[in-house]
Design a protein around this motif. Sequence first.
Motif, PDB file in Angstrom:
ATOM      1  N   THR A  21     -30.247 -22.906  -9.037  1.00  0.00           N
ATOM      2  CA  THR A  21     -31.710 -23.778  -7.694  1.00  0.00           C
ATOM      3  C   THR A  21     -31.707 -23.378  -6.235  1.00  0.00           C
ATOM      4  N   ALA A  22     -32.256 -22.550  -6.084  1.00  0.00           N
ATOM      5  CA  ALA A  22     -32.507 -21.854  -4.469  1.00  0.00           C
ATOM      6  C   ALA A  22     -33.493 -22.775  -3.706  1.00  0.00           C
ATOM      7  N   SER A  23     -33.394 -23.797  -2.805  1.00  0.00           N
ATOM      8  CA  SER A  23     -34.243 -24.435  -2.733  1.00  0.00           C
ATOM      9  C   SER A  23     -34.383 -24.228  -1.045  1.00  0.00           C
ATOM     10  N   GLY A  24     -35.621 -24.543  -0.340  1.00  0.00           N
ATOM     11  CA  GLY A  24     -35.819 -24.398   0.945  1.00  0.00           C
ATOM     12  C   GLY A  24     -35.618 -22.900   1.761  1.00  0.00           C
ATOM     13  N   PHE A  25     -35.308 -21.525   0.650  1.00  0.00           N
ATOM     14  CA  PHE A  25     -35.589 -20.810   0.723  1.00  0.00           C
ATOM     15  C   PHE A  25     -36.809 -20.032   1.666  1.00  0.00           C
ATOM     16  N   ALA A  26     -36.712 -19.701   2.926  1.00  0.00           N
ATOM     17  CA  ALA A  26     -38.161 -19.330   3.487  1.00  0.00           C
ATOM     18  C   ALA A  26     -38.667 -17.775   2.649  1.00  0.00           C
ATOM     19  N   GLN A  74     -39.987 -21.931  -9.993  1.00  0.00           N
ATOM     20  CA  GLN A  74     -38.857 -22.626  -9.494  1.00  0.00           C
ATOM     21  C   GLN A  74     -37.640 -22.741  -8.489  1.00  0.00           C
ATOM     22  N   ASN A  75     -37.677 -20.866  -8.015  1.00  0.00           N
ATOM     23  CA  ASN A  75     -36.175 -20.362  -7.336  1.00  0.00           C
ATOM     24  C   ASN A  75     -34.822 -20.808  -8.343  1.00  0.00           C
ATOM     25  N   THR A  76     -35.605 -20.761  -9.232  1.00  0.00           N
ATOM     26  CA  THR A  76     -34.087 -20.629 -10.137  1.00  0.00           C
ATOM     27  C   THR A  76     -33.614 -19.406 -11.154  1.00  0.00           C
ATOM     28  N   ALA A  77     -32.200 -19.572 -10.792  1.00  0.00           N
ATOM     29  CA  ALA A  77     -31.326 -18.037 -11.424  1.00  0.00           C
ATOM     30  C   ALA A  77     -30.505 -18.836 -13.091  1.00  0.00           C
ATOM     31  N   TYR A  78     -30.938 -17.808 -13.756  1.00  0.00           N
ATOM     32  CA  TYR A  78     -29.840 -18.851 -14.772  1.00  0.00           C
ATOM     33  C   TYR A  78     -29.196 -17.654 -15.081  1.00  0.00           C
TER      34      TYR A  78
END
Length: 125
Positions: A21-26, A74-78
């Motif tokens: 999960t990438a949080s805070g990516f602009a 969710q800006n998530t890669a699995y």
Amino acid sequence: QLQASGGGLVQAGGSLRLACTASGFASADYTIGWFRQAPGKARLGVACFQRSDRTTYFDSSVGGRFSISSDSTQNTAYLQMNNLKPEDTAVYYCAARYGRIITSEIKRAGAYDYWGQGTLVTVSS
């Protein structure tokens, strides 16, 4: 900030799904890379996801067994890992950078700017 999760212990032939999960990516244009490092071995790039056009890349050691999906909300890669083998045992890391990475660079750790903490995957025989 990257958060990796989903590691664990599994028997050979089993499956695990890792999440990054990438949080805070602009920006929505980024590349996610998955690396693994076994004890005493160098870090190896095994998979890559280019968010801009949703292309994926897999190292030959995992091709056909690993796949990538994503949840853009969710800006998530699995990283779905199937038919796991004992040689897949390693600490797995996700990494990211803004924008695309050219194909010749996607397995190079230095091409990525952000790293999550590792998650241990252990495959028993």
